[in-house]
Design a protein around this motif. Structure first.
Motif, PDB file in Angstrom:
ATOM      1  N   LEU A   1       0.835  -1.212   0.000  1.00  0.00           N
ATOM      2  CA  LEU A   1       0.000   0.000   0.000  1.00  0.00           C
ATOM      3  C   LEU A   1       0.867   1.258   0.000  1.00  0.00           C
ATOM      4  N   ARG A   2       0.481   2.232  -0.789  1.00  0.00           N
ATOM      5  CA  ARG A   2       1.216   3.494  -0.810  1.00  0.00           C
ATOM      6  C   ARG A   2       0.550   4.519   0.080  1.00  0.00           C
ATOM      7  N   VAL A   3       1.357   5.427   0.596  1.00  0.00           N
ATOM      8  CA  VAL A   3       0.806   6.541   1.388  1.00  0.00           C
ATOM      9  C   VAL A   3       0.217   7.557   0.410  1.00  0.00           C
ATOM     10  N   GLU A   4      -1.050   7.890   0.627  1.00  0.00           N
ATOM     11  CA  GLU A   4      -1.698   8.875  -0.249  1.00  0.00           C
ATOM     12  C   GLU A   4      -1.525  10.294   0.255  1.00  0.00           C
ATOM     13  N   SER A   5      -1.582  10.461   1.584  1.00  0.00           N
ATOM     14  CA  SER A   5      -1.447  11.813   2.130  1.00  0.00           C
ATOM     15  C   SER A   5      -0.861  11.726   3.528  1.00  0.00           C
ATOM     16  N   LEU A   6      -0.342  12.849   3.985  1.00  0.00           N
ATOM     17  CA  LEU A   6       0.331  12.832   5.293  1.00  0.00           C
ATOM     18  C   LEU A   6       0.272  14.199   5.962  1.00  0.00           C
ATOM     19  N   MET A   7       0.509  14.134   7.271  1.00  0.00           N
ATOM     20  CA  MET A   7       0.614  15.339   8.096  1.00  0.00           C
ATOM     21  C   MET A   7       1.930  15.221   8.858  1.00  0.00           C
ATOM     22  N   ALA A   8       2.775  16.226   8.758  1.00  0.00           N
ATOM     23  CA  ALA A   8       4.126  16.119   9.320  1.00  0.00           C
ATOM     24  C   ALA A   8       4.410  17.230  10.321  1.00  0.00           C
ATOM     25  N   ASP A   9       5.103  16.845  11.381  1.00  0.00           N
ATOM     26  CA  ASP A   9       5.593  17.814  12.368  1.00  0.00           C
ATOM     27  C   ASP A   9       7.095  17.563  12.533  1.00  0.00           C
ATOM     28  N   LEU A  10       7.906  18.543  12.184  1.00  0.00           N
ATOM     29  CA  LEU A  10       9.360  18.390  12.248  1.00  0.00           C
ATOM     30  C   LEU A  10       9.919  19.190  13.420  1.00  0.00           C
ATOM     31  N   ALA A  11      10.987  18.671  14.032  1.00  0.00           N
ATOM     32  CA  ALA A  11      11.578  19.384  15.176  1.00  0.00           C
ATOM     33  C   ALA A  11      13.102  19.375  15.075  1.00  0.00           C
ATOM     34  N   THR A  12      13.686  20.547  15.330  1.00  0.00           N
ATOM     35  CA  THR A  12      15.157  20.642  15.429  1.00  0.00           C
ATOM     36  C   THR A  12      15.461  21.009  16.876  1.00  0.00           C
ATOM     37  N   PHE A  13      15.862  19.976  17.654  1.00  0.00           N
ATOM     38  CA  PHE A  13      16.088  20.200  19.087  1.00  0.00           C
ATOM     39  C   PHE A  13      17.469  20.766  19.372  1.00  0.00           C
ATOM     40  N   VAL A  14      18.378  20.572  18.438  1.00  0.00           N
ATOM     41  CA  VAL A  14      19.750  21.068  18.615  1.00  0.00           C
ATOM     42  C   VAL A  14      19.986  22.129  17.534  1.00  0.00           C
ATOM     43  N   PRO A  15      19.647  23.375  17.826  1.00  0.00           N
ATOM     44  CA  PRO A  15      19.645  24.397  16.764  1.00  0.00           C
ATOM     45  C   PRO A  15      21.036  24.871  16.361  1.00  0.00           C
ATOM     46  N   VAL A  16      22.026  24.646  17.258  1.00  0.00           N
ATOM     47  CA  VAL A  16      23.404  25.025  16.918  1.00  0.00           C
ATOM     48  C   VAL A  16      24.300  23.834  17.264  1.00  0.00           C
ATOM     49  N   ARG A  17      25.163  23.451  16.327  1.00  0.00           N
ATOM     50  CA  ARG A  17      26.090  22.344  16.580  1.00  0.00           C
ATOM     51  C   ARG A  17      27.525  22.806  16.388  1.00  0.00           C
ATOM     52  N   GLN A  18      28.405  22.076  17.035  1.00  0.00           N
ATOM     53  CA  GLN A  18      29.835  22.392  16.968  1.00  0.00           C
ATOM     54  C   GLN A  18      30.463  21.572  15.852  1.00  0.00           C
ATOM     55  N   LYS A  19      30.781  22.254  14.765  1.00  0.00           N
ATOM     56  CA  LYS A  19      31.359  21.543  13.610  1.00  0.00           C
ATOM     57  C   LYS A  19      32.870  21.410  13.799  1.00  0.00           C
ATOM     58  N   PRO A  20      33.374  20.173  13.756  1.00  0.00           N
ATOM     59  CA  PRO A  20      34.823  19.997  13.906  1.00  0.00           C
ATOM     60  C   PRO A  20      35.565  20.574  12.703  1.00  0.00           C
ATOM     61  N   VAL A  21      36.760  20.987  12.950  1.00  0.00           N
ATOM     62  CA  VAL A  21      37.625  21.395  11.857  1.00  0.00           C
ATOM     63  C   VAL A  21      38.246  20.098  11.327  1.00  0.00           C
ATOM     64  N   GLY A  22      37.836  19.675  10.096  1.00  0.00           N
ATOM     65  CA  GLY A  22      38.275  18.385   9.549  1.00  0.00           C
ATOM     66  C   GLY A  22      37.085  17.445   9.436  1.00  0.00           C
ATOM     67  N   ALA A  23      37.251  16.346   8.659  1.00  0.00           N
ATOM     68  CA  ALA A  23      36.148  15.425   8.378  1.00  0.00           C
ATOM     69  C   ALA A  23      35.873  14.496   9.550  1.00  0.00           C
ATOM     70  N   VAL A  24      34.613  14.012   9.638  1.00  0.00           N
ATOM     71  CA  VAL A  24      34.226  13.066  10.686  1.00  0.00           C
ATOM     72  C   VAL A  24      33.522  11.885  10.030  1.00  0.00           C
ATOM     73  N   GLU A  25      33.885  10.676  10.432  1.00  0.00           N
ATOM     74  CA  GLU A  25      33.247   9.497   9.843  1.00  0.00           C
ATOM     75  C   GLU A  25      31.846   9.303  10.396  1.00  0.00           C
ATOM     76  N   THR A  26      30.964   8.703   9.567  1.00  0.00           N
ATOM     77  CA  THR A  26      29.603   8.410   9.984  1.00  0.00           C
ATOM     78  C   THR A  26      29.607   7.515  11.224  1.00  0.00           C
ATOM     79  N   PHE A  27      28.747   7.839  12.201  1.00  0.00           N
ATOM     80  CA  PHE A  27      28.616   7.122  13.470  1.00  0.00           C
ATOM     81  C   PHE A  27      29.865   7.225  14.357  1.00  0.00           C
ATOM     82  N   SER A  28      30.763   8.152  14.021  1.00  0.00           N
ATOM     83  CA  SER A  28      31.951   8.303  14.858  1.00  0.00           C
ATOM     84  C   SER A  28      31.570   8.919  16.197  1.00  0.00           C
TER      85      SER A  28
END
Ligand SMILES: NC(=O)c1ccc[n+]([C@@H]2O[C@H](COP(=O)([O-])OP(=O)(O)OC[C@H]3O[C@@H](n4cnc5c(N)ncnc54)[C@H](O)[C@@H]3O)[C@@H](O)[C@H]2O)c1
Length: 396
Positions: free
Chosen positions: A198-225
């Motif tokens: 079955l496919r979804v025909e319609s939806l109602m969505a509520d999105l939340a950003t609980f961490v509005p500011v993050r500390q970006k490291p200088v340099g790359a970070v691996e996924t799940f690190s």
């Protein structure tokens, strides 16, 4: 007759998931020829670590290798569209990671190109290929729960809980305009669409950003690190940490799912319950060899994964006897086995069991509806999967 060992594959990206692709391909007997990563130095180093003979300097060089029949795209999301276009233009079968593209205009165009090419085109919605999920697809579609009424569940992770957690997925130019929904909500929706038909025909969505500011490291970070960088810079976050979605499926079934990348203790936890008019089934990815079957008039059951006790689809996906627990990496072997059967045939089956570019496009249309619903605070219809005309405009 062509054998799997006669098929040459190359992989783009060798991060978290690229490595899983390579291991699974080797396990099912495909000849993994080489790798392309972000730059020649990294490619050579990773190819050496993974025992791959060919370290390609560019996608052009990879595609000029006439022993490569299939290309796996496991690079960050923003690269999928351009790489997939080039791969299809060079007439190679393709397995692309999710999300298929950054926008539904891009994914719609890829569907059109893939269908015109006649080549095998797959999107790596691997969760379908847990053997018990293959079993449930047979069971539910054959009326095992009666008429489907409710489809509920969640996909929760905790790897982005702290403001010091960082990954390229947090940057819309690399990950896309939606994050949790596109990254993991798409898996839940693909899975439940596959299980119920079955496919979804319609939806109602509520999105939340609980961490509005993050500390970006200088340099790359691996996924799940979980490593913390000493040097960071604050970055405002524009994508959702979590989403609550109410769903209306075709035919009248209803659904609800929560999606989160900030739920402490939930490492990678996808769950669903499908309640029908006569019975129910529920599954949890952290206990993937057990399926709960709910009854009203007799005791509930637990089906432990066992090839001898499952439907034909479930048996085909099982790699090991019952009691020898199968997990995430095993799904790739089962998934790729189905895809490479079609590669050997030279074209996609009429109704592939794996997700095609059309299914990947459906997830992009779903994302469009989620974004619009969250923005306008109302129910939104999900666009149908019909590839747009050559203008590349979205169909949603
Ligand atoms: N199906 C699943 O269960 C699943 C799980 C994880 C990730 N994914 C998807 O796989 C993709 C990769 O995710 P990941 O977690 O492995 O990320 P990652 O950051 O661990 O790995 C990305 C890889 O791509 C390489 N890369 C970057 N730029 C490149 C370029 N220009 N050319 C070639 N390679 C390049 C990086 O060096 C790295 O090796 C994403 O699209 C993600 O959504 C799917």
């Amino acid at each position: 007759m062509t054998l799997r060992g006669d098929i040459g594959a190359a992989v783009i990206g060798s991060g978290f998931i690229g490595t899983v692709h390579i291991e699974a391909l080797r396990r099912i007997g495909v000849n993994v020829l080489g790798l392309l990563d972000a730059d020649p130095e990294l490619t050579a180093a990773r190819a050496g670590q993974l025992g791959l003979a060919r370290a390609y300097a560019s996608l052009d060089e990879l595609l000029s290798d006439d022993q490569v029949h299939v290309v796996h795209v496991t690079s960050p999301n923003n690269l999928h569209y351009g790489q997939a276009r080039q791969i299809l233009a060079a007439r190679r079968h393709i397995v692309c990671e999710k999300p298929l593209a950054m926008t539904s205009a891009e994914s719609g165009e890829l569907v059109r190109l893939a269908e015109a090419s006649g080549l095998v085109n797959a999107v790596n919605f691997n969760i379908r290929f847990y053997p018990l999920n293959q079993h449930v697809a047979n069971f539910v579609r054959d009326g095992g729960v009666g008429d489907v009424r409710l489809v509920t569940g969640r996909y929760h992770q905790d790897w982005l809980l702290y403001d010091t957690d960082w990954n390229w997925r947090l940057e819309p130019e690399h990950g896309g305009a939606l994050r949790a929904v596109a990254d993991i909500g798409s898996h839940w929706l693909d899975l439940t669409t596959f299980l119920t038909g079955l496919r979804v025909e319609s939806l109602m969505a509520d999105l939340a950003t609980f961490v509005p500011v993050r500390q970006k490291p200088v340099g790359a970070v691996e996924t799940f690190s979980t490593e913390r960088s000493a040097q960071t810079t604050p970055v405002a976050i524009k994508t959702e940490d979590a989403a609550l979605l109410m769903l209306r499926f075709e035919g009248g079934a209803r659904g609800a799912v929560s999606v989160s990348q900030v739920s402490a203790g939930r490492k990678n936890n996808i769950q669903y319950e499908i309640d029908g008019s006569s019975a129910a089934v529920a599954w949890d990815s952290e206990h993937p060899d057990h399926l709960w079957i709910g009854h009203r008039g007799r005791p509930n059951e637990i089906l432990q994964r066992d090839p001898g006790l499952m439907t034909a689809l479930g048996r085909a996906a099982a790699r090991l006897p019952g009691g020898h627990v199968e997990g995430f990496a095993d799904t790739f072997a089962a998934h790729f086995s189905a895809i490479y059967d079609d590669v050997i045939a030279g074209h996609p089956a009429a109704k592939p069991a794996y997700a095609t570019f059309a299914d990947g496009h459906l997830e992009m249309l779903f994302g469009d509806a989620v974004a619009e619903s969250a923005r306008t605070n109302r129910w939104v219809d999900v666009g149908r999967v019909s590839p747009p005309a050559a203008t590349g405009k979205s169909t949603s």
